[in-house]
Design a protein around this motif. Structure first.
Motif, PDB file in Angstrom:
ATOM      1  N   PHE A 253       1.079  -1.437  -0.505  1.00 22.00           N
ATOM      2  CA  PHE A 253      -0.108  -0.235   0.399  1.00 22.00           C
ATOM      3  C   PHE A 253       1.040   1.422  -0.256  1.00 22.00           C
ATOM      4  O   PHE A 253       1.519   1.474   1.154  1.00 22.00           O
ATOM      5  CB  PHE A 253      -0.692   0.303   0.907  1.00 22.00           C
ATOM      6  CG  PHE A 253      -2.213  -1.138   0.759  1.00 22.00           C
ATOM      7  CD1 PHE A 253      -3.267  -0.881   0.929  1.00 22.00           C
ATOM      8  CD2 PHE A 253      -1.696  -1.905   1.256  1.00 22.00           C
ATOM      9  CE1 PHE A 253      -4.523  -1.019   0.425  1.00 22.00           C
ATOM     10  CE2 PHE A 253      -3.086  -2.820   1.888  1.00 22.00           C
ATOM     11  CZ  PHE A 253      -4.455  -2.243   1.211  1.00 22.00           C
ATOM     12  N   PRO A 254       0.123   2.296  -1.095  1.00 22.05           N
ATOM     13  CA  PRO A 254       1.183   3.738  -0.744  1.00 22.05           C
ATOM     14  C   PRO A 254       1.050   4.496   0.244  1.00 22.05           C
ATOM     15  O   PRO A 254       0.710   5.765  -0.069  1.00 22.05           O
ATOM     16  CB  PRO A 254       1.236   4.420  -2.370  1.00 22.05           C
ATOM     17  CG  PRO A 254      -0.038   3.742  -2.603  1.00 22.05           C
ATOM     18  CD  PRO A 254      -0.918   2.498  -2.260  1.00 22.05           C
ATOM     19  N   ILE A 255       0.969   4.137   1.455  1.00 25.93           N
ATOM     20  CA  ILE A 255       0.550   4.827   2.650  1.00 25.93           C
ATOM     21  C   ILE A 255       1.654   5.814   3.252  1.00 25.93           C
ATOM     22  O   ILE A 255       2.693   5.629   2.023  1.00 25.93           O
ATOM     23  CB  ILE A 255      -0.191   4.165   4.160  1.00 25.93           C
ATOM     24  CG1 ILE A 255       1.614   3.918   4.459  1.00 25.93           C
ATOM     25  CG2 ILE A 255      -1.101   3.226   4.219  1.00 25.93           C
ATOM     26  CD1 ILE A 255       1.505   2.376   5.885  1.00 25.93           C
TER      27      ILE A 255
ATOM     28  N   LYS B   4       7.601   3.934   1.332  1.00 29.86           N
ATOM     29  CA  LYS B   4       9.659   3.679   0.424  1.00 29.86           C
ATOM     30  C   LYS B   4      10.382   2.972   1.939  1.00 29.86           C
ATOM     31  O   LYS B   4      11.522   2.504   1.787  1.00 29.86           O
ATOM     32  CB  LYS B   4      10.128   5.041   0.053  1.00 29.86           C
ATOM     33  CG  LYS B   4       9.638   5.057  -1.542  1.00 29.86           C
ATOM     34  CD  LYS B   4       9.869   5.966  -2.167  1.00 29.86           C
ATOM     35  CE  LYS B   4       9.694   6.065  -3.857  1.00 29.86           C
ATOM     36  NZ  LYS B   4      10.402   7.230  -4.418  1.00 29.86           N
ATOM     37  N   THR B   5       9.840   3.909   3.158  1.00 26.29           N
ATOM     38  CA  THR B   5      10.651   3.966   4.124  1.00 26.29           C
ATOM     39  C   THR B   5      10.080   2.825   4.638  1.00 26.29           C
ATOM     40  O   THR B   5      10.993   1.644   5.374  1.00 26.29           O
ATOM     41  CB  THR B   5      10.944   5.289   5.576  1.00 26.29           C
ATOM     42  OG1 THR B   5      11.642   6.308   4.790  1.00 26.29           O
ATOM     43  CG2 THR B   5      11.656   4.720   6.363  1.00 26.29           C
ATOM     44  N   HIS B   6       8.770   2.670   5.221  1.00 24.54           N
ATOM     45  CA  HIS B   6       8.152   1.609   6.145  1.00 24.54           C
ATOM     46  C   HIS B   6       8.583   0.232   5.381  1.00 24.54           C
ATOM     47  O   HIS B   6       8.411  -0.373   6.096  1.00 24.54           O
ATOM     48  CB  HIS B   6       7.030   1.516   5.304  1.00 24.54           C
ATOM     49  CG  HIS B   6       6.258   2.976   6.678  1.00 24.54           C
ATOM     50  ND1 HIS B   6       6.589   3.187   7.784  1.00 24.54           N
ATOM     51  CD2 HIS B   6       5.701   3.802   6.454  1.00 24.54           C
ATOM     52  CE1 HIS B   6       6.406   4.254   8.092  1.00 24.54           C
ATOM     53  NE2 HIS B   6       5.604   4.981   7.377  1.00 24.54           N
TER      54      HIS B   6
ATOM     55  N   LEU C 299      10.813  -3.136   6.292  1.00 24.22           N
ATOM     56  CA  LEU C 299      10.548  -4.547   6.068  1.00 24.22           C
ATOM     57  C   LEU C 299      11.389  -5.411   5.248  1.00 24.22           C
ATOM     58  O   LEU C 299      11.788  -6.015   5.972  1.00 24.22           O
ATOM     59  CB  LEU C 299       9.369  -4.110   5.378  1.00 24.22           C
ATOM     60  CG  LEU C 299       8.505  -6.515   5.492  1.00 24.22           C
ATOM     61  CD1 LEU C 299       8.181  -6.924   6.947  1.00 24.22           C
ATOM     62  CD2 LEU C 299       7.645  -6.073   4.329  1.00 24.22           C
ATOM     63  N   VAL C 300      12.154  -4.909   4.224  1.00 22.24           N
ATOM     64  CA  VAL C 300      12.802  -5.687   3.603  1.00 22.24           C
ATOM     65  C   VAL C 300      14.354  -6.116   4.094  1.00 22.24           C
ATOM     66  O   VAL C 300      14.910  -7.038   4.177  1.00 22.24           O
ATOM     67  CB  VAL C 300      13.268  -4.804   2.229  1.00 22.24           C
ATOM     68  CG1 VAL C 300      14.272  -6.303   1.316  1.00 22.24           C
ATOM     69  CG2 VAL C 300      11.987  -4.997   1.184  1.00 22.24           C
TER      70      VAL C 300
END
Length: 360
Positions: free
Chosen positions: A235-237, A241-243, A247-248
């Motif tokens: 989701f593009p919340i 990009k940071t989130h 995660l990765v």
């Protein structure tokens, strides 16, 4: 903010997450029977995917037996193909807001199970009639680890042969993987659906936290299982990009997935209809901008940006991009990204996805 304070904030957030999750589970458990609900095979045969609209040319040689069923009705504009479902159950107790099962089950999310003896008989027939090595997806109409006791018996069946594999797609944590850790079964592919922490907090409130899922995946990977990750829906919340970068990085620092599947939100009309009826948080639908053969989607350029960003992040971490695929995407998107694909071939559960470094 000092590292010590950040650690305290994170611990407090995890504690709050656990409290919310327990309350949701208690609420979901009210007025439910303690005995497992069973469903007859003829009834599960009638469960239809909300996206089943157009059939590709050519029928499979064997049409399945109600429990082992070919999914081969992907719309022609989508670069996906046939795969085999193992319909051992349907429904899911995790109740994620965006879950497409709401459409497939017409809002009946409470898990129901096929009697295990029927499942094992169906697999005997499938093993005889499907000649090519095949992946049987047990997580298409349910969470594959929502009932470890029942799944343990099904997994044993796959361990008795060396041609076919079962695909266990789940959002559950370490409490549900002990039977896998007790005995390594090379005919099992384990896969976790893991989302960014803020997304999980918004729309996966009853599911184990992303941290718990990563830990479970790490444990089975270290045991020797072919272990894969599905980051979907992305989701593009705000700050996405940071989130997703975080995660990765967290996944890669815990274990190295054998394959990674990426996907963006899909809004099938039945999913949206029954999600609204159930009263869940519908804010996940705010991002849709266009229609496709697989329901509503984000704008094309936004999806392309998401995929390029994550491919770049994975590449920068030394992850082989040949082990990354995108799911339920249009042929135009595959072409825009310069990714090779074979029309009519499933990139997630088809022959291309059968082997990994652990299984070769």
């Amino acid at each position: 903010m000092p590292i010590e304070n950040r650690k305290k904030h994170r611990e407090a957030a995890l504690k709050a997450w656990e409290t919310i999750k327990n309350k949701k589970r208690e609420k979901a458990a009210r007025n439910t029977k303690k005995l497992t609900s069973l469903i007859a095979p003829y009834r599960i045969q009638k469960v239809k995917h909300p996206e089943m609209t157009v059939s590709r040319e050519g029928e499979p040689i064997w049409k399945g037996n109600r429990i082992v069923v070919p999914f081969h009705k992907t719309p022609s504009t989508i670069a996906c193909g046939k795969f085999w479902e193992l319909r051992w159950a349907y429904g899911c107790p995790l109740d994620c807001s965006y879950c497409y099962l709401r459409g497939a089950t017409k809002g009946r999310m409470k898990p129901q199970y096929v009697k295990t003896a029927y499942v094992l008989e169906a697999l005997d027939e499938a093993f005889c009639k499907i000649c090519e090595p095949t992946i049987f997806n047990a997580g298409e109409l349910s969470d594959a680890l929502m009932n470890p006791f029942l799944m343990a018996e099904i997994v044993k069946k796959f361990g008795n042969q060396h041609k076919h594999k079962i695909y266990l797609l789940t959002k559950f944590g370490v409490k549900n993987v002990q039977f896998l850790l007790d005995n390594l079964n090379k005919q099992v592919i384990c896969a976790w659906s893991i989302n960014a922490f803020p997304v999980a907090k918004l729309w996966e409130k009853s599911a184990p936290s992303p941290d718990e899922r990563i830990e479970a995946a790490s444990q089975v990977s270290k045991k020797g299982y072919d272990t894969r990750v599905r980051i979907d829906p992305i989701f593009p919340i705000a700050g996405w990009k940071t989130h997703y970068n975080n995660l990765v990085r967290q996944i890669m620092s815990s274990f190295r997935p054998d394959r990674i599947i990426l996907g963006t939100p899909r809004g099938l009309w039945k999913t949206i209809k029954y999600a609204e009826k159930s009263g869940v948080d519908m804010s996940w639908t705010q991002f849709f901008r266009e229609d496709s053969g697989w329901g509503k989607k984000l704008a094309f350029r936004q999806r392309e940006e998401i995929y390029r960003f994550l491919y770049d992040r994975l590449d920068s971490m030394g992850y082989p991009l040949s082990q990354v695929s995108i799911c339920k995407e249009t042929s135009d998107m595959w072409k825009a990204l310069g990714l090779p694909f074979t029309p009519g071939l499933c990139n997630c559960y088809g022959s291309k996805a059968f082997y990994s470094n652990k299984s070769k």
